[in-house]
Design an enzyme around this catalytic site. Structure first.
Site, PDB file in Angstrom:
ATOM      1  N   PHE B 141       0.866  -1.176   0.000  1.00 33.28           N
ATOM      2  CA  PHE B 141       0.000   0.000   0.000  1.00 33.28           C
ATOM      3  C   PHE B 141       0.904   1.227   0.000  1.00 33.28           C
ATOM      4  CE2 PHE B 141      -4.679   0.323   1.414  1.00 33.28           C
ATOM      5  CZ  PHE B 141      -5.090  -0.631   0.519  1.00 33.28           C
ATOM      6  N   GLN B 255      -8.468  14.267   3.634  1.00 35.57           N
ATOM      7  CA  GLN B 255      -7.715  13.514   2.631  1.00 35.57           C
ATOM      8  C   GLN B 255      -8.468  13.336   1.327  1.00 35.57           C
ATOM      9  OE1 GLN B 255      -6.906   9.014   2.981  1.00 35.57           O
ATOM     10  NE2 GLN B 255      -4.907   9.918   3.281  1.00 35.57           N
ATOM     11  N   HIS B 257      -8.433  10.976  -2.038  1.00 37.57           N
ATOM     12  CA  HIS B 257      -7.891   9.712  -2.532  1.00 37.57           C
ATOM     13  C   HIS B 257      -7.612   9.846  -4.020  1.00 37.57           C
ATOM     14  CE1 HIS B 257      -7.540   5.481  -3.552  1.00 37.57           C
ATOM     15  NE2 HIS B 257      -7.608   5.155  -2.273  1.00 37.57           N
ATOM     16  N   LEU B 267     -15.016   4.798  -5.066  1.00 43.39           N
ATOM     17  CA  LEU B 267     -13.596   4.484  -4.936  1.00 43.39           C
ATOM     18  C   LEU B 267     -13.185   3.227  -5.689  1.00 43.39           C
ATOM     19  CD1 LEU B 267     -11.072   5.387  -3.156  1.00 43.39           C
ATOM     20  CD2 LEU B 267     -11.585   3.335  -1.871  1.00 43.39           C
ATOM     21  N   GLU B 270      -6.842   1.501  -3.218  1.00 44.99           N
ATOM     22  CA  GLU B 270      -5.394   1.659  -3.350  1.00 44.99           C
ATOM     23  C   GLU B 270      -4.729   0.314  -3.665  1.00 44.99           C
ATOM     24  OE1 GLU B 270      -3.686   4.665  -0.944  1.00 44.99           O
ATOM     25  OE2 GLU B 270      -2.092   3.364  -0.251  1.00 44.99           O
ATOM     26  N   ARG B 301      -0.818   9.075  -0.083  1.00 42.04           N
ATOM     27  CA  ARG B 301      -2.005   9.515  -0.812  1.00 42.04           C
ATOM     28  C   ARG B 301      -2.046  11.001  -1.119  1.00 42.04           C
ATOM     29  NH1 ARG B 301      -6.756   6.105   1.997  1.00 42.04           N
ATOM     30  NH2 ARG B 301      -6.125   4.212   0.928  1.00 42.04           N
ATOM     31  N   HIS B 369     -11.973  11.841   0.533  1.00 50.36           N
ATOM     32  CA  HIS B 369     -12.025  10.440   0.951  1.00 50.36           C
ATOM     33  C   HIS B 369     -12.040  10.221   2.460  1.00 50.36           C
ATOM     34  CE1 HIS B 369     -11.448   6.163   0.776  1.00 50.36           C
ATOM     35  NE2 HIS B 369     -10.282   6.222   1.373  1.00 50.36           N
ATOM     36  N   ARG B 405      -3.545  10.244   6.588  1.00 51.21           N
ATOM     37  CA  ARG B 405      -3.586   8.878   7.088  1.00 51.21           C
ATOM     38  C   ARG B 405      -3.154   7.931   5.978  1.00 51.21           C
ATOM     39  NH1 ARG B 405      -7.347   4.587   5.391  1.00 51.21           N
ATOM     40  NH2 ARG B 405      -8.775   5.851   4.214  1.00 51.21           N
TER      41      ARG B 405
HETATM   42  C1  LIG Z   1     -14.753   3.691  -0.222  1.00 48.46           C
HETATM   43  C2  LIG Z   1     -13.875   3.601   0.979  1.00 48.46           C
HETATM   44  C3  LIG Z   1     -12.892   2.625   1.059  1.00 48.46           C
HETATM   45  C4  LIG Z   1     -12.070   2.537   2.165  1.00 48.46           C
HETATM   46  N1  LIG Z   1     -11.089   1.578   2.207  1.00 48.46           N
HETATM   47  C5  LIG Z   1     -10.300   1.501   3.290  1.00 48.46           C
HETATM   48  C6  LIG Z   1      -9.286   0.503   3.364  1.00 48.46           C
HETATM   49  O1  LIG Z   1      -9.116  -0.289   2.458  1.00 48.46           O
HETATM   50  N2  LIG Z   1      -8.513   0.454   4.461  1.00 48.46           N
HETATM   51  C7  LIG Z   1      -8.691   1.324   5.500  1.00 48.46           C
HETATM   52  O2  LIG Z   1      -7.975   1.220   6.467  1.00 48.46           O
HETATM   53  N3  LIG Z   1      -9.656   2.248   5.468  1.00 48.46           N
HETATM   54  C8  LIG Z   1     -10.458   2.370   4.385  1.00 48.46           C
HETATM   55  N4  LIG Z   1     -11.419   3.335   4.348  1.00 48.46           N
HETATM   56  C9  LIG Z   1     -11.701   4.124   5.552  1.00 48.46           C
HETATM   57  C10 LIG Z   1     -12.487   3.308   6.557  1.00 48.46           C
HETATM   58  O3  LIG Z   1     -13.362   2.452   5.903  1.00 48.46           O
HETATM   59  C11 LIG Z   1     -13.304   4.176   7.490  1.00 48.46           C
HETATM   60  O4  LIG Z   1     -12.520   5.208   7.976  1.00 48.46           O
HETATM   61  C12 LIG Z   1     -13.805   3.380   8.682  1.00 48.46           C
HETATM   62  O5  LIG Z   1     -14.438   2.202   8.275  1.00 48.46           O
HETATM   63  C13 LIG Z   1     -14.740   4.200   9.534  1.00 48.46           C
HETATM   64  O6  LIG Z   1     -15.329   3.373  10.504  1.00 48.46           O
HETATM   65  P1  LIG Z   1     -16.162   3.962  11.705  1.00 48.46           P
HETATM   66  O7  LIG Z   1     -16.575   2.824  12.536  1.00 48.46           O
HETATM   67  O8  LIG Z   1     -15.399   5.055  12.333  1.00 48.46           O
HETATM   68  O9  LIG Z   1     -17.416   4.662  11.029  1.00 48.46           O
HETATM   69  P2  LIG Z   1     -18.555   4.110  10.027  1.00 48.46           P
HETATM   70  O10 LIG Z   1     -18.305   2.742   9.576  1.00 48.46           O
HETATM   71  O11 LIG Z   1     -18.738   5.180   9.022  1.00 48.46           O
HETATM   72  O12 LIG Z   1     -19.820   4.032  10.951  1.00 48.46           O
HETATM   73  C14 LIG Z   1     -20.511   5.160  11.406  1.00 48.46           C
HETATM   74  C15 LIG Z   1     -21.733   4.711  12.159  1.00 48.46           C
HETATM   75  O13 LIG Z   1     -22.303   5.827  12.823  1.00 48.46           O
HETATM   76  C16 LIG Z   1     -23.693   5.828  12.664  1.00 48.46           C
HETATM   77  N5  LIG Z   1     -24.120   7.220  12.783  1.00 48.46           N
HETATM   78  C17 LIG Z   1     -23.655   8.307  12.130  1.00 48.46           C
HETATM   79  N6  LIG Z   1     -24.285   9.409  12.542  1.00 48.46           N
HETATM   80  C18 LIG Z   1     -25.163   9.030  13.482  1.00 48.46           C
HETATM   81  C19 LIG Z   1     -26.114   9.726  14.279  1.00 48.46           C
HETATM   82  N7  LIG Z   1     -26.275  11.030  14.206  1.00 48.46           N
HETATM   83  N8  LIG Z   1     -26.873   9.000  15.133  1.00 48.46           N
HETATM   84  C20 LIG Z   1     -26.737   7.653  15.236  1.00 48.46           C
HETATM   85  N9  LIG Z   1     -25.851   6.966  14.508  1.00 48.46           N
HETATM   86  C21 LIG Z   1     -25.079   7.645  13.648  1.00 48.46           C
HETATM   87  C22 LIG Z   1     -23.926   5.188  11.334  1.00 48.46           C
HETATM   88  O14 LIG Z   1     -25.214   4.631  11.270  1.00 48.46           O
HETATM   89  C23 LIG Z   1     -22.843   4.125  11.312  1.00 48.46           C
HETATM   90  O15 LIG Z   1     -23.314   2.955  11.931  1.00 48.46           O
HETATM   91  C24 LIG Z   1     -12.245   3.441   3.231  1.00 48.46           C
HETATM   92  C25 LIG Z   1     -13.219   4.424   3.159  1.00 48.46           C
HETATM   93  C26 LIG Z   1     -13.985   4.543   2.018  1.00 48.46           C
HETATM   94  C27 LIG Z   1     -14.909   5.711   1.905  1.00 48.46           C
END
Ligand SMILES: Cc1cc2nc3c(=O)[nH]c(=O)nc-3n(C[C@H](O)[C@H](O)[C@H](O)COP(=O)(O)OP(=O)(O)OC[C@H]3O[C@@H](n4cnc5c(N)ncnc54)[C@H](O)[C@@H]3O)c2cc1C
Ligand code: SF4
Ligand code: SF4
Ligand code: FES
Lengths: 254, 656
Positions: B141, B255, B257, B267, B270, B301, B369, B405
């Site tokens: 990566f 960030q 991407h 997306l 990567e 990135r 991203h 990141r």
């Molecule tokens: C397309 C894409 C590909 C990616 N690929 C990678 C990768 O390969 N490797 C890597 O390390 N990272 C990757 N990332 C980044 C990574 O996926 C995310 O940063 C990470 O999964 C975020 O997880 P989280 O648990 O913080 O939030 P999320 O998974 O976004 O969860 C947020 C939660 O909060 C809840 N929520 C939001 N607002 C409220 C509210 N007001 N009230 C109640 N609930 C709420 C939602 O319902 C959801 O359940 C990628 C991101 C994207 C966009």
């Protein structure tokens, strides 16, 4: 090698008038009744049903309900019946429909929240609880995390991933004739998860254990193998093979 | 008045939130997860490429360990991260991935013997060791010295989230779906829970808890084009901001991407470049080696995104009705590899572009991203402004990412910080008893109800979607990859004007229950406030660091800017956020600031840097017989929950 963006994969040309016939019904509103309402949208290049529905909501009908999260065909939120077939709306291009007429209904077999929004979440949680969709092993919580992970056959890992790709969209449930007749029928998404854990060497459940879960008419013996599931699964999961395999395994136990 | 009481309230059912919930539930705390949607549909599911953990089992990961991972992470952050947190992270990442392996993630595994891979656009054969057979493998990566990104094909986030949520189901943790948190309940320096609106019935409910954890993900949707899910609107950060007490950290660190498809911004991972794909311009020319001869397409990135933008500015982009783009070429990887390891990418290309990446190039350009900024926390995950308020995941600024990141470090952060902070949340619940007057709860409920009533009473006014679109366009055009003072000032002024217009939003649909327009009317003003924290932070920061790139201040300026931005919204009627700063202490750094290795080194150094470098050298020299763990400990002390402290075993080297 390509030399142009090919999002306009249709030949209908932009600017076509699309007609969306959408089932409208909000059970939260006293006195509301199900009805079909038609909305017109001007087609744009690369338009998906996700884009079109948002346009309708923002410009014409603010109360229209539907569910999208990833809008990339990944999260399984947006299953609906599109011109008679359950599919993921976010990745369905409007260009796919030469007539320009698109009829949208909520997925049947799920509790209706309103318009095109259904409660797949509640259904899937109950399904997971019913089949125990987690690794059953004493190791899963007691393993020392500082030592090397347990080794796994690389082919097996790949094979599990193939079945783990289900996004719980519910399309297979909506396309299942048996489910329509038997409310308690587990359905293809459940079988797919069972097959996934059955295959996983980390899960210690035996065929006898699995028989308790799927060894009756609400389980794999109720399936009529008409394969609505296989035909409508947006992730192209191998339902036919897996259902047949589970059935054979369960017959042996019986 | 409906009130729900619990010990541990977790807002967000993504990877980070679920892991905290699992930790507190396992410690015997009553735990509830709130989510807009079913947990398994959270944006975590969209992570494709993988999770970084220094297992070092693959031959291309040989020699990897916590120290190398730490170095990459700190460098990647452009020295903007919190180094104790980065240490907590790298030491726990191997444990997190091994835990997920026991919970069912089918991590791709090592096959011993020869295999063909593509490195620098050429096919080469590598030989995996017999002794590593069946261990978790890794791919390359950007910005990493070793192949460290563990994966399941390109569905890593999906398999991780399914395993995590299934574990939560096994533990019988309730997930209250289709619930939106719209404000925090707090008094003095204490957080007591949250006010929630049921998205189906419209009912307002108060959730009162000993510990409240914000795990709501990123705020990408304040930009017009983003790879993020449509629900990534930053509401967790916004409600923290609105307390006036809990600061947000480094909101300007956003960030882009390099490779999202044009025009929709979905997306392509990567992993495409990690596995050997290259970037090409209008002439089909591979341009990255000209800019970054060393890391090429696999530079960090922020660097690749800037180089692509520069190259398009030189007229080398491919024109399209949606603006210029470049090509991502993965054809060299071959059909078998693409259909097995990059199949989500293949599906996306087929469905959204009508092309086959096995034979066709993919139109891509840099797209919003990831949100490095978020609810600022201490290393234990707690807000420095409100007791009992914790935050994890992309929604937090725990701060292991600083100003950029690394790919694969984010899902790793969710699982790791969830494990660590989850223990501290449980500690907090054990040690706390709260009693809270019902009048306080009622006050917060009434305030939100009044807000909704006011919206319904208005018969004409601003269209909420127009306000949202205007905000997204401002952010895209003026607070994007390259920034400068004049445009940032315009952005601030325009956003401020938009926020004013929010006082006059009209909701045409008056249904008290499910009501998408009302949902937006409640969110958009909050999103504009967040956008203002980003724009104001970017305007004030007169340097370039990581993803924050000022054309009028191109140098990284450690002398004046080695600090973290804290944004507050002190009074409800303020028109702008209040910015404060938190210094990063070089004298406590294990790895004092240095050159990241991209472009020219134009850093303006801090006087402490040389002092600390000498000190580090002297400490290291004074311990000739010490191993790397002992030296590390002498340089930087950090804390971890007892059960996560151990050293990590690696194949071939044991615990060394
Ligand atoms: C397309 C894409 C590909 C990616 N690929 C990678 C990768 O390969 N490797 C890597 O390390 N990272 C990757 N990332 C980044 C990574 O996926 C995310 O940063 C990470 O999964 C975020 O997880 P989280 O648990 O913080 O939030 P999320 O998974 O976004 O969860 C947020 C939660 O909060 C809840 N929520 C939001 N607002 C409220 C509210 N007001 N009230 C109640 N609930 C709420 C939602 O319902 C959801 O359940 C990628 C991101 C994207 C966009
Ligand atoms: S098996 Fe296929 S159709 Fe059924 S829920 Fe899973 S992805 Fe959807
Ligand atoms: S094959 Fe079985 S599970 Fe699939 S649709 Fe038919 S009856 Fe339902
Ligand atoms: S919105 Fe996620 S699959 Fe359609």
């Amino acid at each position: 090698m390509s030399d142009k963006i090919q999002i306009q994969a249709n030949g209908n040309g932009p600017g076509r008038k699309l007609k969306f016939n959408i089932l409208r019904y909000n059970p939260q509103l006293a006195g509301d009744k199900p009805r079909m309402v038609t909305y017109e949208v001007e087609e744009a290049a690369g338009m998906t049903i996700f884009i079109a529905l948002n346009e309708i909501r923002e410009k014409q009908e603010p109360s229209l309900q539907f569910d999208f999260v990833c809008r990339a065909g990944i999260c399984g939120s947006c299953g609906m019946v599109i011109n008679g077939r359950p599919d993921l709306a976010c990745r369905t291009l409007t260009a796919k429909f030469p007539s320009g007429e698109i009829t949208l209904l909520p997925l049947p077999a799920f509790e209706l929240i309103g318009d095109l929004s259904v409660n797949t979440g509640k259904f899937m949680r109950a399904m997971s609880e019913r089949i125990g969709s987690w690794i059953h092993s004493s190791d899963a919580d007691n393993r020392d995390l500082t030592i090397l992970e347990e080794r796994m056959d690389p082919d097996l890992a790949d094979e599990i991933y193939e079945l783990d790709r289900c996004v719980e969209c519910g399309c297979c449930i909506s396309a299942c004739g048996t489910k329509r007749m038997r409310d308690e029928f587990l359905g293809a998404v459940g079988f797919m998860h069972v097959a996934r854990f059955h295959m996983d060497s980390r899960d210690h459940r035996s065929d006898d254990d699995w028989y308790e879960v799927i060894g009756d008419d609400d389980g794999v013996f109720g399936c009529m193998t008409l394969l609505g599931c296989e035909d409508n699964c947006p992730k192209d999961l191998p339902h036919q093979t897996q259902i047949a395999f589970l059935r054979r395994s369960m017959v042996k136990v019986a | 008045m409906k009130v729900v009481y619990t010990d541990s309230l977790v807002i967000g059912g993504g990877l980070a939130g679920l892991r905290v919930a699992i930790a507190s539930k396992k410690r015997g705390m009553e735990t509830i997860v709130l989510s807009l949607i079913p947990a398994k549909r959270s944006h975590s599911a969209a992570a494709q490429g993988g999770m970084q953990a220094s297992l070092g089992a693959s031959i291309k990961g040989e020699g990897d360990n916590e120290d190398v991972h730490f170095g990459d992470t700190v460098k990647g952050s452009d020295w903007g991260c919190d180094q104790d947190v980065a240490r907590m992270f790298v030491n726990t990442a191997p444990k997190a991935i091994r835990e997920l392996a026991t919970w069912g993630v089918p991590w791709s595994r090592i096959r011993p013997g020869d295999r063909e891979v593509v490195v620098n656009a050429e096919k080469v054969t590598i030989t995996e060791k017999e002794e590593a057979e069946g261990l978790i493998t890794a791919r390359d990566f950007g910005g990493t010295k070793k192949w460290r990104t563990c994966f399941t094909a390109d569905g890593t986030g999906h398999t991780m989230l399914y395993a995590m949520d299934n574990k939560a189901i096994e533990l019988d943790i309730p997930v209250h779906e289709r619930k939106e948190v719209i404000s925090l309940i707090h008094e003095g320096d204490q957080c007591y829970g949250a006010v929630v609106r049921d998205l189906v019935t419209g009912e307002l409910i108060a959730y009162v808890a000993k510990a409240t954890t914000i795990a709501t993900g990123g705020y990408g949707r304040i930009y017009a084009v983003s790879t993020n899910a449509v629900i990534c609107e930053g509401m967790g950060a916004a409600i923290a901001l609105e307390t006036g007490k809990a600061p947000l950290g480094n909101m300007e660190a956003v960030q882009f991407h390099p490779t999202a498809i044009v025009p929709v911004g979905i997306l392509t991972t990567e992993g495409c470049r990690g596995d050997g794909g290259v970037l090409r311009d209008i002439d089909g020319y591979r341009f990255m080696p000209d800019y970054e001869p060393d890391k090429k397409e696999l530079a960090s990135r922020d660097v690749v995104s800037r180089r692509m933008t520069e190259h398009m500015r030189k007229g080398k982009g491919v024109p399209s009705p949606y603006g210029d783009h470049l090509w991502l070429d993965i054809t060299i990887l071959g059909k078998a590899h693409i259909e097995k390891n990059l199949r989500e990418v293949k599906e996306i290309c087929e469905y959204f572009l009508g092309i086959d990446p096995v034979t066709d190039w993919i139109p891509v350009r840099p797209t919003q991203h990831y949100s490095m900024g978020g609810v600022r926390t201490k290393p234990n995950g707690e807000s420095p402004g409100l007791k009992g308020l914790f935050s994890v995941g992309e929604g937090a600024c725990w701060d292991m990412h600083g100003f950029n990141r690394l790919g694969g470090n984010s899902v790793a952060e969710t699982a790791v910080s969830g494990m660590i902070v989850g223990e501290y949340v449980a500690d907090h619940c054990e040690q706390t008893d709260i009693s809270i007057p019902t009048s306080l709860v009622k006050g917060f409920l009434n305030r939100e109800q009044k807000n909704i009533d006011t919206l319904f009473a208005r018969e004409s006014g601003e269209n909420v979607y127009e306000l949202r679109d205007a905000m997204q366009t401002i952010m895209m055009d003026k607070v994007g990859i390259f920034r400068d003072g004049a445009h940032l000032q315009e952005a601030v002024d325009e956003l401020k004007a938009l926020l004013k217009r929010c006082d006059n939003i009209v909701v045409r649909d008056k249904a008290p229950s499910s009501n998408p327009e009302l949902v937006n009317a409640l969110r958009v003003p909050r999103m504009i406030k967040l956008a203002l924290t980003v724009a104001c932070g970017a305007l004030a920061r007169t340097e370039s660091r990581g993803a924050h790139s000022r054309e009028d201040y191109p140098e990284r300026n450690d002398r004046d800017w080695l600090k973290r931005t804290l944004s507050y919204w002190k009074n409800e009627n303020d028109e702008l956020p209040t910015l404060e700063y938190e210094d990063l202490d070089i004298m406590k750094m294990e790895m004092p600031p240095g050159f990241r290795g991209y472009g020219n080194d134009n850093t303006i150094h801090h006087p402490d840097t040389e002092r600390r470098l000498a000190e580090v050298e002297q400490i290291t020299a004074s311990m000739p017989n010490a191993d790397r763990h002992e030296i590390q400990e002498a340089l930087l002390k950090y804390d971890l929950p007892e059960k996560l402290k151990g050293k990590n075993e690696r194949v071939g080297v044991g615990y060394k």
